[in-house]
Design a protein around this motif. Structure first.
Motif, short mmCIF file in Angstrom:
data_model
loop_
_atom_site.label_atom_id
_atom_site.label_comp_id
_atom_site.label_asym_id
_atom_site.label_seq_id
_atom_site.Cartn_x
_atom_site.Cartn_y
_atom_site.Cartn_z
N ASN A 28 0.81 -1.23 0.00
CA ASN A 28 0.00 0.00 0.00
C ASN A 28 0.83 1.27 0.00
N GLY A 29 2.10 1.14 0.42
CA GLY A 29 2.98 2.32 0.36
C GLY A 29 3.24 2.72 -1.08
N ALA A 30 3.21 1.74 -1.99
CA ALA A 30 3.44 2.04 -3.40
C ALA A 30 2.16 2.57 -4.04
N ARG A 91 -0.24 16.18 -10.94
CA ARG A 91 -0.29 14.75 -11.26
C ARG A 91 0.02 13.88 -10.05
N GLY A 92 0.57 14.47 -9.01
CA GLY A 92 0.92 13.67 -7.84
C GLY A 92 1.99 14.36 -7.02
N THR A 93 2.45 13.66 -6.00
CA THR A 93 3.49 14.20 -5.10
C THR A 93 4.70 14.68 -5.88
N THR A 94 5.17 13.83 -6.79
CA THR A 94 6.39 14.16 -7.52
C THR A 94 6.23 15.44 -8.31
N GLU A 95 5.11 15.58 -9.02
CA GLU A 95 4.92 16.80 -9.79
C GLU A 95 4.76 18.01 -8.86
N GLU A 121 14.55 11.01 2.83
CA GLU A 121 13.63 11.46 1.77
C GLU A 121 13.56 10.46 0.62
N HIS A 122 12.38 10.43 0.03
CA HIS A 122 12.15 9.72 -1.24
C HIS A 122 12.90 10.50 -2.34
N HIS A 123 13.31 9.81 -3.39
CA HIS A 123 14.01 10.49 -4.48
C HIS A 123 13.22 11.69 -5.00
N SER A 124 11.89 11.60 -4.90
CA SER A 124 11.04 12.70 -5.38
C SER A 124 11.22 13.98 -4.56
N ASN A 125 11.80 13.85 -3.37
CA ASN A 125 12.09 15.04 -2.57
C ASN A 125 13.59 15.28 -2.46
N HIS A 171 6.59 13.75 5.93
CA HIS A 171 5.82 13.61 7.17
C HIS A 171 6.04 12.20 7.72
N VAL A 172 5.91 11.20 6.85
CA VAL A 172 6.13 9.81 7.24
C VAL A 172 7.08 9.17 6.23
N SER A 173 8.10 8.46 6.73
CA SER A 173 9.07 7.81 5.85
C SER A 173 8.45 6.61 5.16
N ASN A 174 8.67 6.49 3.84
CA ASN A 174 8.11 5.37 3.09
C ASN A 174 8.94 4.10 3.28
N VAL A 175 10.04 4.18 4.03
CA VAL A 175 10.88 3.01 4.27
C VAL A 175 10.83 2.60 5.74
N VAL A 198 6.01 20.00 3.29
CA VAL A 198 5.89 18.65 3.86
C VAL A 198 5.43 17.69 2.77
N ASP A 199 6.19 16.59 2.60
CA ASP A 199 5.82 15.53 1.66
C ASP A 199 4.88 14.59 2.41
N GLY A 200 3.60 14.70 2.07
CA GLY A 200 2.58 13.93 2.79
C GLY A 200 2.15 12.66 2.08
N ALA A 201 2.98 12.18 1.13
CA ALA A 201 2.58 10.99 0.35
C ALA A 201 2.21 9.82 1.26
N GLN A 202 2.97 9.65 2.36
CA GLN A 202 2.74 8.48 3.23
C GLN A 202 1.97 8.82 4.51
N SER A 203 1.53 10.05 4.64
CA SER A 203 0.77 10.41 5.85
C SER A 203 -0.71 10.58 5.54
N PHE A 221 0.63 15.68 -1.76
CA PHE A 221 0.32 14.24 -1.71
C PHE A 221 -0.23 13.75 -3.04
N SER A 222 -0.34 12.41 -3.13
CA SER A 222 -0.81 11.75 -4.36
C SER A 222 -2.16 11.10 -4.12
N GLY A 223 -3.05 11.19 -5.11
CA GLY A 223 -4.36 10.57 -4.99
C GLY A 223 -4.31 9.05 -4.91
N HIS A 224 -3.39 8.46 -5.68
CA HIS A 224 -3.42 6.98 -5.79
C HIS A 224 -2.99 6.28 -4.51
N LYS A 225 -2.34 7.01 -3.61
CA LYS A 225 -1.94 6.38 -2.34
C LYS A 225 -3.03 6.51 -1.28
N VAL A 226 -4.08 7.26 -1.60
CA VAL A 226 -5.17 7.43 -0.64
C VAL A 226 -6.49 6.91 -1.25
#
Ligand code: PMP
Length: 407
Positions: A28-30, A91-95, A121-125, A171-175, A198-203, A221-226
């Motif tokens: 689900n993190g992906a 388009r998402g967190t990265t964009e 950080e994720h590579h996107s940040n 906010h939350v580490s994806n690893v 704040v990168d909220g992809a995982q929060s 944040f990204s829609g597909h992770k929520v």
């Protein structure tokens, strides 16, 4: 009452089998699976209300525009932003991070100015800032962490200099699952007059987020992770800060008037939304946010917390288990290695048992370097996962471990 079996019926994919085994989806993190309600909303809009937004006088275009703009209001409410002017669809967190890196660095930074990020950080940040470092000579400073996966707050404080212009942290580490103390970290940055992204992809999928309570300057944040569709995401920014930034891309909707001599730009948030937006995606995202809101983000957080604690307890029973990330505040992401078994072998063999986990560096190679490893196996939970699925994971890992013991 959290009726997990009822909730699972909303996600038809959870009923499928892989290699003849029931699917145990722990990636689900992906990305997260989508409830019926979201998929049906998307289908319904294509079948009944599809028309390009903002530009049409005709009925369908107006209805599509209303849906799109009411989705912006849903997002505003979900994160408690002050105004829909502060909600930019991307388009998402990265964009979102690329948009901010490009426009912020272009207008607010000079060569030699500094951005603070962190080890986890994720590579996107990381990479968007490095692109700016290459183009404009800005400098990256990195907050170190301890072996448990906590960012070192004293060191963070020491990184600030008169040249610091922005802090950008997860906010939350994806690893590691670490929930960083972003509210305190934002307050510390503000004491230096520095805004925070704040990168909220995982929060966002896992806990209530109130951007005003956090006093975050930017939140992405990204829609597909929520539980929403792919291809749509959000950049929240305080209005006065977004106002100071130049447009990111040029094209339709972001203009007020165009002539060959001079073009003026649209108001917020449209200034940052060039071209036809993913108006069907935004309706799908709003439906997903309605879905999780109806369950209650605090209820989801409590359920996932209990599941994660259970998983940690059970996984720690496995001999030779190494779990990466032992922060006191942690979310439902568990990275691990067992003995000398390669993460890729573990992932591949678990897959054969129907268990979907992620393996590799998780787009966090600098963090892997800090941990002195190449990659991990990662199980990450969503609102529909169960203790039985955790048991299946534990049994699967143990089976793989025994295979390697005997080989
Ligand atoms: N940041 C973090 C912390 C993430 O976990 C991810 C996705 N793995 C991203 C950024 C990038 O998200 P996306 O690919 O949806 O843009």
């Amino acid at each position: 009452m959290y009726d997990i079996q009822q909730i699972r019926t909303d996600f038809p994919i959870l009923n499928r089998t892989v290699y003849g085994k029931p699917l145990v989806y722990l990636d689900n993190g992906a990305t997260t699976q989508k409830p019926r309600q979201v998929v049906e909303t998307i289908m319904g809009e294509y079948y009944n209300t599809n028309a390009n937004v903002h530009r049409g006088v005709h009925f369908l275009s107006q209805q599509a525009t209303e849906l799109h703009e009411s989705s912006r209001e849903t997002v505003r409410r979900f994160i408690n932003a002050r105004s829909t002017n502060e909600i930019v669809f991307t388009r998402g967190t990265t964009e979102s991070i690329n948009l901010l890196a490009a426009t912020f660095c272009q207008s607010q930074m000079q060569a030699g100015d500094e951005v603070i990020i962190s080890t986890m950080e994720h590579h996107s940040n990381i990479v968007p800032w490095q692109l700016q470092a290459m183009q404009r000579g800005i400098v990256l400073r990195v907050i170190p962490m301890d072996d448990e996966g906590n960012l070192l707050q004293d060191e963070y404080e020491h990184l600030f200099s008169p040249k610091t212009k922005l802090v950008s942290i997860a906010h939350v580490s994806n690893v590691l699952g670490t929930v960083n103390p972003v509210r305190e970290m934002i307050a510390a940055a503000h004491a230096h007059g520095v805004p925070v992204l704040v990168d909220g992809a995982q929060s966002i999928p896992h806990m209530p987020v109130d951007v005003q309570a956090l006093d975050a300057d930017f939140y992405v944040f990204s829609g597909h992770k929520v539980y929403g569709p792919t291809g749509v995401g959000v950049l929240y920014g305080k209005e006065d800060l977004l106002d100071k930034l130049p447009p990111y891309q040029g094209g339709g909707e972001m203009i007020q008037h165009v002539s060959f001599e001079r073009t003026t730009f649209n108001e917020l948030p449209f200034k940052f939304e060039a071209g036809t937006p993913d108006y069907i995606g935004t309706t799908g995202l709003a439906k997903a946010l309605d879905y999780v809101s109806a369950l209650g983000m605090d209820v989801i957080a409590a359920y996932e917390h209990e599941l994660t604690q259970y998983a940690l307890r059970r996984l720690e029973e496995i001999p030779d288990m190494r779990i990466f990330g032992q922060a006191p505040e942690r979310g439902g992401v568990i990275s691990f290695l067992v003995g000398r078994i390669h993460h890729f072998d573990m992932g591949t063999l678990l897959d054969r048992l129907g268990i979907a986990v992620r393996t590799g560096h998780h787009c966090a190679q600098p963090l892997m370097a800090r941990l002195g490893i190449e990659g991990t196996v990662r199980a990450s939970f969503g609102l529909y996962n169960t203790k039985e699925e955790v048991d299946a994971l534990v049994a699967g890992i143990d089976r793989v471990r025994r295979m390697f013991l005997n080989s």
